[in-house]
Design a protein around this motif. Structure first.
Motif, PDB file in Angstrom:
ATOM      1  N   ASN A  33       0.827  -1.209   0.000  1.00 25.98           N
ATOM      2  CA  ASN A  33       0.000   0.000   0.000  1.00 25.98           C
ATOM      3  C   ASN A  33       0.863   1.262   0.000  1.00 25.98           C
ATOM      4  N   SER A  34       1.912   1.250   0.817  1.00 24.58           N
ATOM      5  CA  SER A  34       2.806   2.409   0.837  1.00 24.58           C
ATOM      6  C   SER A  34       3.537   2.564  -0.492  1.00 24.58           C
ATOM      7  N   ASP A  41       2.412   1.653  -3.454  1.00 27.11           N
ATOM      8  CA  ASP A  41       1.430   2.205  -4.406  1.00 27.11           C
ATOM      9  C   ASP A  41       1.308   3.713  -4.230  1.00 27.11           C
ATOM     10  N   GLN A  42       1.221   4.163  -2.982  1.00 30.68           N
ATOM     11  CA  GLN A  42       1.103   5.591  -2.711  1.00 30.68           C
ATOM     12  C   GLN A  42       2.359   6.335  -3.161  1.00 30.68           C
ATOM     13  N   ALA A  43       3.525   5.748  -2.901  1.00 33.76           N
ATOM     14  CA  ALA A  43       4.786   6.392  -3.267  1.00 33.76           C
ATOM     15  C   ALA A  43       4.896   6.592  -4.775  1.00 33.76           C
ATOM     16  N   GLU A  59       2.592   7.046  -6.920  1.00 37.08           N
ATOM     17  CA  GLU A  59       1.644   8.041  -7.431  1.00 37.08           C
ATOM     18  C   GLU A  59       1.986   9.473  -7.032  1.00 37.08           C
ATOM     19  N   LEU A  60       2.852   9.649  -6.036  1.00 38.49           N
ATOM     20  CA  LEU A  60       3.181  10.995  -5.574  1.00 38.49           C
ATOM     21  C   LEU A  60       4.096  11.724  -6.559  1.00 38.49           C
ATOM     22  N   ASP A  91       8.306  13.140  -0.508  1.00 35.51           N
ATOM     23  CA  ASP A  91       7.113  12.544   0.078  1.00 35.51           C
ATOM     24  C   ASP A  91       7.037  11.057  -0.249  1.00 35.51           C
ATOM     25  N   ALA A  92       7.397  10.703  -1.483  1.00 37.70           N
ATOM     26  CA  ALA A  92       7.407   9.289  -1.875  1.00 37.70           C
ATOM     27  C   ALA A  92       8.433   8.516  -1.062  1.00 37.70           C
ATOM     28  N   LYS A 144       7.310   7.283   2.292  1.00 35.12           N
ATOM     29  CA  LYS A 144       6.461   6.086   2.255  1.00 35.12           C
ATOM     30  C   LYS A 144       7.320   4.824   2.274  1.00 35.12           C
ATOM     31  N   ALA A 183       2.608   7.851   6.864  1.00 34.08           N
ATOM     32  CA  ALA A 183       2.711   6.856   5.787  1.00 34.08           C
ATOM     33  C   ALA A 183       1.915   5.637   6.128  1.00 34.08           C
ATOM     34  N   LYS A 184       1.266   5.093   5.149  1.00 33.20           N
ATOM     35  CA  LYS A 184       0.480   3.888   5.379  1.00 33.20           C
ATOM     36  C   LYS A 184       1.082   2.731   4.622  1.00 33.20           C
TER      37      LYS A 184
END
Length: 337
Positions: free
Chosen positions: A280-281, A283-285, A287-288, A293-294, A297, A336-337
């Protein structure tokens, strides 16, 4: 999307063994081999001895652990006639006697090996194998499956050198795969360093899973993320139907599901939940827009050694948080998730 390929390769340089450390470990291993050879020349008329390096050191996937204690595995192969086969304990006694004065620390007689401890920050494990001497006196290590001296199970088939050869084949021309294995080990090391009670699968399991489900990509961050997703979709029986929580050896014993050892409800759930959180982290990284910020994560899962401080944003008007100290990195990671 944030491209952190260079950050990951910088991280790999941080966690992998330096050339100097490799040479130190190799020198210690070779000194131990000399002790054992001398012992057999002087005290074991009916047996000869040989060696085969094994484990992550020989596969070039060793990382610098947060505990700072490295380990090297060096297989000791005793050759002799079947009627001269010692008991596992006797075989252990021979090797213990051969190396007991190598360092100032007392060597340990463990269930599957003799451990020689170096105070500086590492130890050498010596699993002991027996192979029946050939009639033509041409003893080799590459044909029959050897048997390891296991103190509680007796002599049992075991061939870690075959596993090394298997991984050599899997990783031939794939330097990225070795990096992926090191990233997975660094993740596991960080998680268990944070919580001493947490039990994660062994480095061998991560090596097998990475090899079986490796997804190649020009970017290490994408390769790691897609490999994690493929691992999850093949072993996570909590989130996926018709999936078994399994990881089988590619060599002897091929019928052994290595994840059985980590299948208690708590251990399995902790591992699979951590894997899902890592994905999940990731995936978020991806997309940032902001690399910093990435990075936060990924850093949540890979630890403070993951080099966010060296990142420079390409856009001067970036609104990314500025990382100035390790403490601030840790604080920012809470989101961060």
């Amino acid at each position: 999307m944030a491209d952190l390929h260079s950050t990951f390769t910088e991280f790999d340089d941080i966690i992998k063994l330096s050339s100097k450390k490799k040479e130190t470990l190799r020198t210690s291993r070779n000194s131990i081999r000399t002790d054992i050879e001398k012992y057999f020349e002087e005290k074991r008329e009916k047996h000869t001895v040989s060696f085969k390096g094994q484990g992550s050191f020989m596969m070039h996937t060793t990382i610098q652990p947060l505990s700072k204690e490295y380990d090297v595995d060096d297989g000791v192969y005793i050759f002799g006639k079947e009627e001269d086969r010692p008991t596992p304990q006797t075989a252990h006694n021979w090797i213990y006697d051969a190396v007991k004065n190598r360092t100032s620390s007392e060597s340990l007689d463990k269930n599957t090996c003799i451990r020689v401890i170096y105070k500086s920050d590492y130890h050498v494990d010596l699993p002991i194998y027996y192979k029946v001497e050939k009639s033509d006196n041409e003893n080799t290590l590459d044909d029959e499956v050897p048997e390891i001296a296991h103190l509680s199970k007796g002599w049992i088939q075991s061939d870690p050198y075959a596993f090394k050869k298997w991984f050599d084949d899997q990783s031939k021309g794939k330097s990225q795969l070795k990096r992926i294995v090191r990233y997975l080990k660094a993740w596991s090391d960080k998680k268990q360093n944070d919580n001493a009670k947490l039990i994660f699968p062994s480095g061998m399991i991560f090596t097998i899973l990475a090899s079986n489900y490796y997804v190649e990509n020009d970017r290490d961050d994408l390769s790691l993320l897609e490999t994690l997703k493929k691992i999850q979709s093949n072993i996570d029986d909590i989130r996926f139907e018709f999936i078994n929580y399994e990881c089988y050896r590619p060599t002897v014993d091929k019928n052994e599901n290595l994840l059985d050892k980590y299948s208690s409800e708590t251990t399995k759930n902790n591992f699979l939940n951590a894997l899902d959180s890592f994905i999940n982290s990731g995936d978020q990284a991806i997309e940032l827009e902001s690399k910093k910020d990435a990075c936060s994560k990924w850093q949540k899962h890979l630890g403070d050694r993951f080099p966010c401080l060296s990142i420079k944003e390409e856009k001067s008007n970036s609104s990314a948080r500025v990382f100035t100290t390790p403490d601030q990195v840790s604080f920012d990671n809470k989101s961060a998730k």
